[in-house]
Design a protein around this motif. Structure first.
Motif, PDB file in Angstrom:
ATOM      1  N   MET A   1       0.852  -1.177   0.000  1.00  0.00           N
ATOM      2  CA  MET A   1       0.000   0.000   0.000  1.00  0.00           C
ATOM      3  C   MET A   1       0.897   1.239   0.000  1.00  0.00           C
ATOM      4  SD  MET A   1      -2.875   1.165   2.733  1.00  0.00           S
ATOM      5  CE  MET A   1      -4.244   0.325   1.996  1.00  0.00           C
ATOM      6  N   ALA A   2       0.535   2.193  -0.808  1.00  0.00           N
ATOM      7  CA  ALA A   2       1.337   3.415  -0.924  1.00  0.00           C
ATOM      8  C   ALA A   2       1.162   4.314   0.292  1.00  0.00           C
ATOM      9  CB  ALA A   2       0.933   4.175  -2.175  1.00  0.00           C
ATOM     10  N   ASN A   3       2.250   4.931   0.692  1.00  0.00           N
ATOM     11  CA  ASN A   3       2.202   5.892   1.790  1.00  0.00           C
ATOM     12  C   ASN A   3       2.180   7.319   1.280  1.00  0.00           C
ATOM     13  OD1 ASN A   3       2.274   3.948   3.807  1.00  0.00           O
ATOM     14  ND2 ASN A   3       4.491   3.817   3.719  1.00  0.00           N
ATOM     15  N   VAL A   4       2.584   7.510   0.015  1.00  0.00           N
ATOM     16  CA  VAL A   4       2.645   8.840  -0.568  1.00  0.00           C
ATOM     17  C   VAL A   4       2.017   8.790  -1.949  1.00  0.00           C
ATOM     18  CG1 VAL A   4       4.183  10.663  -1.393  1.00  0.00           C
ATOM     19  CG2 VAL A   4       4.764   9.392   0.669  1.00  0.00           C
ATOM     20  N   ILE A   5       1.193   9.764  -2.236  1.00  0.00           N
ATOM     21  CA  ILE A   5       0.598   9.908  -3.561  1.00  0.00           C
ATOM     22  C   ILE A   5       0.974  11.284  -4.073  1.00  0.00           C
ATOM     23  CG2 ILE A   5      -1.548  10.030  -4.865  1.00  0.00           C
ATOM     24  CD1 ILE A   5      -2.767   8.173  -2.758  1.00  0.00           C
ATOM     25  N   THR A   6       1.510  11.325  -5.298  1.00  0.00           N
ATOM     26  CA  THR A   6       1.913  12.595  -5.890  1.00  0.00           C
ATOM     27  C   THR A   6       0.885  13.015  -6.925  1.00  0.00           C
ATOM     28  OG1 THR A   6       4.230  12.005  -5.582  1.00  0.00           O
ATOM     29  CG2 THR A   6       3.753  13.793  -7.128  1.00  0.00           C
ATOM     30  N   ILE A   7       0.390  14.211  -6.787  1.00  0.00           N
ATOM     31  CA  ILE A   7      -0.573  14.771  -7.743  1.00  0.00           C
ATOM     32  C   ILE A   7       0.071  15.993  -8.363  1.00  0.00           C
ATOM     33  CG2 ILE A   7      -2.867  15.790  -8.026  1.00  0.00           C
ATOM     34  CD1 ILE A   7      -3.710  14.138  -5.562  1.00  0.00           C
ATOM     35  N   ASN A   8       0.247  15.948  -9.687  1.00  0.00           N
ATOM     36  CA  ASN A   8       0.946  17.013 -10.394  1.00  0.00           C
ATOM     37  C   ASN A   8       0.040  17.924 -11.215  1.00  0.00           C
ATOM     38  OD1 ASN A   8       3.493  16.242  -9.475  1.00  0.00           O
ATOM     39  ND2 ASN A   8       3.668  14.688 -11.062  1.00  0.00           N
ATOM     40  N   ARG A   9      -1.191  17.516 -11.463  1.00  0.00           N
ATOM     41  CA  ARG A   9      -2.068  18.348 -12.290  1.00  0.00           C
ATOM     42  C   ARG A   9      -2.427  19.620 -11.542  1.00  0.00           C
ATOM     43  NH1 ARG A   9      -7.089  15.078 -14.487  1.00  0.00           N
ATOM     44  NH2 ARG A   9      -7.915  17.177 -14.347  1.00  0.00           N
ATOM     45  N   PRO A  10      -2.098  20.768 -12.124  1.00  0.00           N
ATOM     46  CA  PRO A  10      -2.341  22.043 -11.421  1.00  0.00           C
ATOM     47  C   PRO A  10      -3.804  22.276 -11.047  1.00  0.00           C
ATOM     48  CG  PRO A  10      -0.963  22.372 -13.356  1.00  0.00           C
ATOM     49  CD  PRO A  10      -1.426  20.953 -13.388  1.00  0.00           C
ATOM     50  N   ASP A  11      -4.734  21.858 -11.905  1.00  0.00           N
ATOM     51  CA  ASP A  11      -6.147  22.079 -11.591  1.00  0.00           C
ATOM     52  C   ASP A  11      -6.596  21.226 -10.406  1.00  0.00           C
ATOM     53  OD1 ASP A  11      -5.756  19.851 -13.300  1.00  0.00           O
ATOM     54  OD2 ASP A  11      -7.863  19.857 -13.911  1.00  0.00           O
ATOM     55  N   VAL A  12      -6.085  20.009 -10.307  1.00  0.00           N
ATOM     56  CA  VAL A  12      -6.443  19.135  -9.196  1.00  0.00           C
ATOM     57  C   VAL A  12      -5.802  19.630  -7.902  1.00  0.00           C
ATOM     58  CG1 VAL A  12      -6.309  16.772  -8.299  1.00  0.00           C
ATOM     59  CG2 VAL A  12      -6.740  17.153 -10.731  1.00  0.00           C
ATOM     60  N   VAL A  32      -8.838  15.206   0.954  1.00  0.00           N
ATOM     61  CA  VAL A  32      -8.909  14.124  -0.044  1.00  0.00           C
ATOM     62  C   VAL A  32      -9.676  12.941   0.535  1.00  0.00           C
ATOM     63  CG1 VAL A  32      -7.534  12.461  -1.352  1.00  0.00           C
ATOM     64  CG2 VAL A  32      -6.826  14.848  -1.252  1.00  0.00           C
ATOM     65  N   ALA A  33      -9.409  12.589   1.795  1.00  0.00           N
ATOM     66  CA  ALA A  33     -10.114  11.476   2.431  1.00  0.00           C
ATOM     67  C   ALA A  33     -11.615  11.744   2.510  1.00  0.00           C
ATOM     68  CB  ALA A  33      -9.548  11.232   3.826  1.00  0.00           C
ATOM     69  N   LEU A  34     -11.989  12.956   2.845  1.00  0.00           N
ATOM     70  CA  LEU A  34     -13.390  13.338   2.923  1.00  0.00           C
ATOM     71  C   LEU A  34     -14.074  13.179   1.569  1.00  0.00           C
ATOM     72  CD1 LEU A  34     -15.516  14.640   4.847  1.00  0.00           C
ATOM     73  CD2 LEU A  34     -14.740  16.848   3.991  1.00  0.00           C
ATOM     74  N   ALA A  35     -13.402  13.636   0.522  1.00  0.00           N
ATOM     75  CA  ALA A  35     -13.966  13.537  -0.829  1.00  0.00           C
ATOM     76  C   ALA A  35     -14.129  12.082  -1.256  1.00  0.00           C
ATOM     77  CB  ALA A  35     -13.080  14.285  -1.818  1.00  0.00           C
ATOM     78  N   LEU A  36     -13.142  11.256  -0.976  1.00  0.00           N
ATOM     79  CA  LEU A  36     -13.212   9.852  -1.369  1.00  0.00           C
ATOM     80  C   LEU A  36     -14.275   9.098  -0.582  1.00  0.00           C
ATOM     81  CD1 LEU A  36      -9.445   9.046  -1.903  1.00  0.00           C
ATOM     82  CD2 LEU A  36     -11.211   9.374  -3.629  1.00  0.00           C
ATOM     83  N   HIS A  37     -14.413   9.394   0.702  1.00  0.00           N
ATOM     84  CA  HIS A  37     -15.480   8.771   1.492  1.00  0.00           C
ATOM     85  C   HIS A  37     -16.839   9.125   0.915  1.00  0.00           C
ATOM     86  CE1 HIS A  37     -13.417   6.825   4.796  1.00  0.00           C
ATOM     87  NE2 HIS A  37     -12.622   7.884   4.918  1.00  0.00           N
TER      88      HIS A  37
END
Length: 84
Positions: A1-12, A32-37
């Motif tokens: 399981m990943a401990n780090v997620i990299t998001i590079n899209r400026p709009d996101v 992010v957790a709230l949105a995914l839940h």
């Protein structure tokens, strides 16, 4: 399981920053957790209550699935104790 997620899209990244500021006091991970839940909750309730396909369960005419299953009032609701 990943401990780090990299998001590079400026709009996101901008959306996460905005949501974190408004909803979680700047905590991006919590935003992010709230949105995914929320997304998972929406999809969990999609679909038929009884089966995968509409009409997969047939109910006899005159049967009310929302009616109480017991005719007697449960003792816990009345506050009366049962003598055994």
């Amino acid at each position: 399981m990943a401990n780090v997620i990299t998001i590079n899209r400026p709009d996101v990244v901008a959306l996460i920053d905005e949501a974190a500021t408004k909803l979680t006091g700047g905590n991006k991970t919590e935003a992010v957790a709230l949105a995914l839940h929320r997304l998972l909750e929406q999809n969990a309730r999609a679909g038929s209550l009884f089966g995968a396909h509409r009409g997969s369960v047939k109910v006899a005419e005159g049967v009310d699935l929302t009616a109480p299953a017991l005719d007697a009032e449960p003792t816990a609701e009345t506050g009366r104790e049962i003598d055994r």
